[in-house]
Scaffold this motif. Sequence first.
Motif, PDB file in Angstrom:
ATOM      1  N   ASN A  76      23.420   4.306  18.648  1.00 27.47           N
ATOM      2  CA  ASN A  76      23.806   4.974  19.898  1.00 27.47           C
ATOM      3  C   ASN A  76      24.533   4.021  20.834  1.00 27.47           C
ATOM      4  OD1 ASN A  76      22.996   7.680  19.552  1.00 27.47           O
ATOM      5  ND2 ASN A  76      20.875   7.114  19.890  1.00 27.47           N
ATOM      6  N   ALA A  77      24.040   2.789  20.967  1.00 23.16           N
ATOM      7  CA  ALA A  77      24.698   1.810  21.830  1.00 23.16           C
ATOM      8  C   ALA A  77      26.094   1.483  21.311  1.00 23.16           C
ATOM      9  CB  ALA A  77      23.855   0.547  21.926  1.00 23.16           C
ATOM     10  N   ASP A  80      28.433   4.250  22.117  1.00 24.35           N
ATOM     11  CA  ASP A  80      28.690   4.270  23.556  1.00 24.35           C
ATOM     12  C   ASP A  80      29.734   3.256  24.010  1.00 24.35           C
ATOM     13  OD1 ASP A  80      26.940   6.355  23.948  1.00 24.35           O
ATOM     14  OD2 ASP A  80      25.291   5.093  24.665  1.00 24.35           O
ATOM     15  N   GLU A  83      35.293   5.233  22.873  1.00 22.83           N
ATOM     16  CA  GLU A  83      35.561   6.653  23.120  1.00 22.83           C
ATOM     17  C   GLU A  83      35.625   7.411  21.807  1.00 22.83           C
ATOM     18  OE1 GLU A  83      39.159   6.555  25.359  1.00 22.83           O
ATOM     19  OE2 GLU A  83      38.235   5.476  27.002  1.00 22.83           O
ATOM     20  N   ASP A  85      33.821   7.636  17.459  1.00 19.92           N
ATOM     21  CA  ASP A  85      32.654   7.436  16.620  1.00 19.92           C
ATOM     22  C   ASP A  85      32.667   6.057  15.961  1.00 19.92           C
ATOM     23  OD1 ASP A  85      32.001  10.075  17.197  1.00 19.92           O
ATOM     24  OD2 ASP A  85      32.995  10.845  15.418  1.00 19.92           O
ATOM     25  N   ARG A 104      30.700  12.098  18.882  1.00 19.14           N
ATOM     26  CA  ARG A 104      31.079  12.498  20.243  1.00 19.14           C
ATOM     27  C   ARG A 104      30.808  13.972  20.477  1.00 19.14           C
ATOM     28  NH1 ARG A 104      30.852   8.742  23.633  1.00 19.14           N
ATOM     29  NH2 ARG A 104      31.508   6.843  22.636  1.00 19.14           N
TER      30      ARG A 104
END
Length: 108
Positions: A76-77, A80, A83, A85, A104
Amino acid sequence: MDLQLRGKVVLVTAASKGLGKATAKQFAREGAKIAICARSELIDKTAAEIESETGTEVLSLRADVTSQEDIERVINATVDISEKDLDTTNLHPDLTPLPPFPTREGGF
């Protein structure tokens, strides 16, 4: 050498030293967005070294890839920081219980 990695999102595990560290450095030199993780407290020092040598910003995370919770947090980080995958990782599915990767469009 141009491996066409500029702008790609890469997660490198076991990256605090050795082959993982060398792999992360090469991805950074090629222009990829890098996230690195390891159980070792050396991971932040390694990130600073890669940033200094390549000029590429590196996300560093302490994590144990045998922990499902840590894997989800790291993935997940990593997603993040960009912008888009996650494009590639060196996590080995036979050794690490991978969850479905978030996208996304929707999370897990």
